[in-house]
Design an enzyme around this catalytic site. Structure first.
Site, PDB file in Angstrom:
ATOM      1  N   CYS A  82       0.837  -1.207   0.000  1.00 29.10           N
ATOM      2  CA  CYS A  82       0.000   0.000   0.000  1.00 29.10           C
ATOM      3  C   CYS A  82       0.871   1.256   0.000  1.00 29.10           C
ATOM      4  CB  CYS A  82      -0.923  -0.002   1.220  1.00 29.10           C
ATOM      5  SG  CYS A  82      -1.938   1.480   1.367  1.00 29.10           S
TER       6      CYS A  82
ATOM      7  N   CYS B 202      -0.321   3.992   2.408  1.00 31.59           N
ATOM      8  CA  CYS B 202       0.017   3.692   3.801  1.00 31.59           C
ATOM      9  C   CYS B 202       1.490   3.941   4.107  1.00 31.59           C
ATOM     10  CB  CYS B 202      -0.307   2.234   4.125  1.00 31.59           C
ATOM     11  SG  CYS B 202      -1.982   1.707   3.758  1.00 31.59           S
ATOM     12  N   ASP B 203       2.367   3.495   3.219  1.00 35.22           N
ATOM     13  CA  ASP B 203       3.792   3.434   3.542  1.00 35.22           C
ATOM     14  C   ASP B 203       4.704   4.294   2.666  1.00 35.22           C
ATOM     15  OD1 ASP B 203       3.126   1.515   5.469  1.00 35.22           O
ATOM     16  OD2 ASP B 203       3.274  -0.120   4.019  1.00 35.22           O
TER      17      ASP B 203
END
Length: 300
Positions: A132, A135-136
């Protein structure tokens, strides 16, 4: 006869449990993973959930779980293996052969990222491999990364990372992309994105974290991050004859989380929607519980 059986204890399931319990409903949460809290537990750090920014996904999952336990919610550690509709009610069979009758089901089993299936992929999870970019991606600011995939998700992640990373390699196993031509056109205009087609990752190396990846062409890419975007697999194998699914296997449901069958709700990553994040999963759980509560009131 229970009011609600919640399948899955990720953010959607735990949110549904809180809202259902506070609505004074008789509920149980069924989770096949011991003390599982869903995909969030795989995130090394979450930077986009208000109030818990910077915490690990595992820690956030534990916080969610403890909040639910404070309400004395009952949990079953095991798996639901069969769902049946009986007039206005549902019958859920568990893997220990126990049968539960319930007025409603909130299904939050989630979806899993497709893996590359190469050696050490799991070992490097949270140490360079991510599923993701939203997300990261921030962890790879000014670094070199690879995005693997050829669909819309892969193209979107490559575009997103091109604004953060020093260099982005977009690696696709075929010559042509399945994703939108418009997104591909934007990528082609990015000076820091290199498109590599007809190639696959075959190995990853690095002492403690990802340092390089080797392609089947023999080329070695020096990178610190690998974003795998080759699709998701919704956990709906038991639902094909229960509720309406889309062509990819996701439960067809809107923001109310109502499905094609009365008393059955789909929440979290399992349902059709644009954004699959912790914040939308939590919202789904709340909406599903409210929808279930309203439906139950009509049965009285």
């Amino acid at each position: 006869m229970l009011d609600v059986v919640i399948i899955g204890s990720g953010p959607a399931g735990l949110s549904a449990a809180i809202y259902a319990k506070r609505a004074n409903l008789d509920i149980i949460v069924v989770e096949k993973e011991y003390m599982g809290t869903g995909q969030i537990a795989e995130s090394n750090q979450v930077d986009n959930y208000l109030g818990l920014v910077g915490r690990s996904g595992y820690d956030i999952g534990e916080i969610f779980l403890e909040d639910v336990k404070k309400l004395d919610v009952e949990f079953y550690e095991g798996e639901a293996i069969k769902y049946e509709k009986l007039n206005k009610y549902w019958r859920v069979t568990l893997d220990n052969s126990e049968v539960i009758e319930t007025k409603t089901i909130i299904y939050c089993a989630g979806a899993t990222h497709r893996r590359l299936g190469i050696c050490k992929e799991k070992e490097y999870g949270g140490k360079g491999i991510s599923y993701c970019a939203v997300c990261d991606g921030a962890f790879y600011k000014d670094k070199n990364v690879i995005v693997v995939g050829g669909g819309d998700t892969a193209l979107d992640e490559a575009l997103y990372l091109s604004e953060i990373c020093k260099k982005v390699y977009l690696v696709h196993r075929r010559k042509s992309f399945r994703g939108s031509a418009k997104a591909l056109e934007k990528i082609c205009c990015k000076e820091n994105v290199e498109i590599i087609t007809d190639a696959q990752l075959v190995s990853i190396s690095g002492e403690k974290k990802v340092e390089a990846a080797t392609l089947n062409t023999g080329r070695v890419l020096k990178v610190e991050g690998i974003f795998v975007a080759i699709g998701m697999m919704p956990e709906t194998s038991l639902l094909s004859e229960i509720v309406l699914l889309d062509e990819k296997g996701y439960i067809v449901a809107d923001e109310t989380c109502k499905t094609s069958r009365e008393g059955f709700y789909g929440a979290g990553d399992i349902r059709t929607k644009h954004l699959r994040q912790v914040v939308t999963a939590v919202a789904d759980g709340a909406n599903a519980a409210i929808s279930a509560s309203e439906y139950i009131s009509t049965l009285k």
